[in-house]
Design an enzyme around this catalytic site. Structure first.
Site, PDB file in Angstrom:
ATOM      1  N   LYS A 203      29.518 -72.070  61.228  1.00 15.16           N
ATOM      2  CA  LYS A 203      28.832 -71.948  62.519  1.00 15.16           C
ATOM      3  C   LYS A 203      29.537 -70.947  63.434  1.00 15.16           C
ATOM      4  O   LYS A 203      28.865 -70.246  64.211  1.00 15.16           O
ATOM      5  CB  LYS A 203      28.724 -73.319  63.184  1.00 15.16           C
ATOM      6  CG  LYS A 203      27.828 -74.301  62.428  1.00 15.16           C
ATOM      7  CD  LYS A 203      26.414 -73.768  62.244  1.00 15.16           C
ATOM      8  CE  LYS A 203      25.507 -74.769  61.552  1.00 15.16           C
ATOM      9  NZ  LYS A 203      24.130 -74.260  61.377  1.00 15.16           N
TER      10      LYS A 203
ATOM     11  N   ASP B 190      14.718 -72.319  47.924  1.00 10.31           N
ATOM     12  CA  ASP B 190      16.103 -72.716  48.158  1.00 10.31           C
ATOM     13  C   ASP B 190      16.871 -71.497  48.647  1.00 10.31           C
ATOM     14  O   ASP B 190      17.127 -70.559  47.882  1.00 10.31           O
ATOM     15  CB  ASP B 190      16.722 -73.262  46.881  1.00 10.31           C
ATOM     16  CG  ASP B 190      18.144 -73.780  47.083  1.00 10.31           C
ATOM     17  OD1 ASP B 190      18.711 -73.565  48.181  1.00 10.31           O
ATOM     18  OD2 ASP B 190      18.682 -74.390  46.143  1.00 10.31           O
TER      19      ASP B 190
ATOM     20  N   TYR C 110      31.973 -76.491  57.676  1.00 11.87           N
ATOM     21  CA  TYR C 110      30.835 -76.460  58.605  1.00 11.87           C
ATOM     22  C   TYR C 110      31.178 -75.654  59.851  1.00 11.87           C
ATOM     23  O   TYR C 110      30.408 -74.799  60.289  1.00 11.87           O
ATOM     24  CB  TYR C 110      30.446 -77.893  58.983  1.00 11.87           C
ATOM     25  CG  TYR C 110      29.203 -77.970  59.835  1.00 11.87           C
ATOM     26  CD1 TYR C 110      27.941 -77.846  59.264  1.00 11.87           C
ATOM     27  CD2 TYR C 110      29.289 -78.175  61.206  1.00 11.87           C
ATOM     28  CE1 TYR C 110      26.797 -77.923  60.041  1.00 11.87           C
ATOM     29  CE2 TYR C 110      28.149 -78.247  61.997  1.00 11.87           C
ATOM     30  CZ  TYR C 110      26.904 -78.126  61.407  1.00 11.87           C
ATOM     31  OH  TYR C 110      25.772 -78.194  62.181  1.00 11.87           O
TER      32      TYR C 110
END
Length: 254
Positions: A159, A63, A155
Site C-alpha cells: 500500500k 485473476d 500488506y
C-alpha cells in the site's frame, strides 16, 4: 445525477465490498461499468443485479495476480464498450503474519495483486486514456498506505508502494490529461473485516475507540469519495492521496 454518462469505468475486485459499492455508484451516475472478479460466476451475478436495476454493466472474470489476467480484463472492457475512461484499482488481498515467518511466495502473491496488478492495469488502461487525452485512475489504498502495524509487512509495503505509483503516474500523465489519485480507506464494514472480527483479531469496539468518528466506514462512504474523484468536480485533484478513515491516521492518541 448523471455526470458520468457516456463514460466507461473498470472497477477491479468489484464483486463485493468497496469495489461493489463503487461500481454501483459509478453506474448510478451514468457510467457503463466493467465488473471484475477472479470468479466469472460472481462477476456475472453482480453485473446481472446492476442491469436488473436499469444500469449498464458487463462482467469480466480475470485473476489480476498475473499479467495474463490483466490483459483479459482490459481486452474484455474494450470488446464490450470500445474504450476505457475510468479505472479503479480496488482488487487486493490481505496478509497477516510475523515478518520473520512470512514466506517469500506469500510476499510475492501480495505484491503481485496489490501493487504489480494496479501498475499493469494502469499501464494498459493509461495507453487508451493518453491516446485521447483524458482519463482518471483511482488506486484504492488504506490507512496502511501511511502507517505500519506488526504482522502487516507485505500488506503495508504494497500500500505504501501504491501511493508512490499514484504520485509518479499522476506527475507523468497529468500534463497529458490523465489524473491519478489514491483513495485510502480506513477500517470498513466489508466481509473481510467482519471475518477478521469474528476470528477475534479485533472488535468493532476496538475500531470505534481508535477512530475519532467512533465507527467503521461503510463501503458506500468510500465509494462516494471515489465517485467524486473520477468526476469533473475533482478536475484539479491529481498525484495525491485522500484518506477516508474517520480521522484514523490523524489521531495521535492511545
Amino acid at each position: 445525477m448523471r455526470e458520468l454518462a457516456g463514460s466507461v469505468a473498470i472497477v477491479t475486485g468489484s464483486s463485493d465490498g468497496i469495489g461493489l459499492a463503487t461500481a454501483r455508484r459509478l453506474a448510478e451516475l451514468g457510467a457503463a461499468v466493467v465488473i471484475n472478479s477472479r470468479s466469472q460466476e460472481r462477476a456475472d451475478a453482480v453485473a446481472r443485479s446492476l442491469c436488473d436495476d436499469g444500469l449498464r454493466a458487463v462482467a469480466v472474470g480475470a485473476d489480476l495476480g498475473s499479467p495474463a489476467g490483466v490483459d483479459e480484463l482490459i481486452a474484455g472492457a474494450v470488446a464490450a464498450y470500445g474504450t476505457v475512461d475510468v479505472l479503479v484499482n480496488n482488487a487486493g488481498r490481505p496478509s497477516v503474519a510475523p515478518a520473520e515467518d512470512l514466506r517469500v511466495e506469500d510476499w510475492r502473491a501480495v505484491l503481485d495483486l496489490n501493487l504489480t496488478a494496479p501498475f499493469l492495469c494502469a499501464q494498459a488502461a493509461g495507453r487508451i486514456m493518453l491516446a485521447k487525452g483524458k482519463g482518471v485512475i483511482v488506486n484504492v489504498g488504506s490507512v496502511f498506505s501511511r502507517l505500519g502495524m506488526p504482522g502487516r509487512v507485505a500488506y503495508s509495503v504494497s500500500k505504501h508502494g501504491l501511493d508512490g505509483l499514484t504520485a509518479t503516474l499522476g506527475a507523468e500523465w497529468g500534463p497529458r490529461g490523465v489524473r491519478v489519485v489514491s483513495v485510502n480507506a480506513g477500517y470498513t464494514a466489508t466481509a473481510f473485516v467482519q471475518h477478521a472480527m469474528s476470528m477475534g483479531r479485533f472488535s468493532e469496539e476496538d475500531v470505534a475507540r481508535r477512530t475519532p468518528l467512533g465507527r467503521l466506514a461503510s463501503p458506500a462512504e468510500v465509494a462516494n469519495v471515489i465517485a467524486f474523484v473520477v468526476s469533473d468536480e475533482a478536475s484539479y485533484v491529481n498525484a495525491t492521496q485522500l484518506y477516508v478513515d474517520g480521522g484514523w491516521t490523524g489521531y495521535g492518541g492511545w
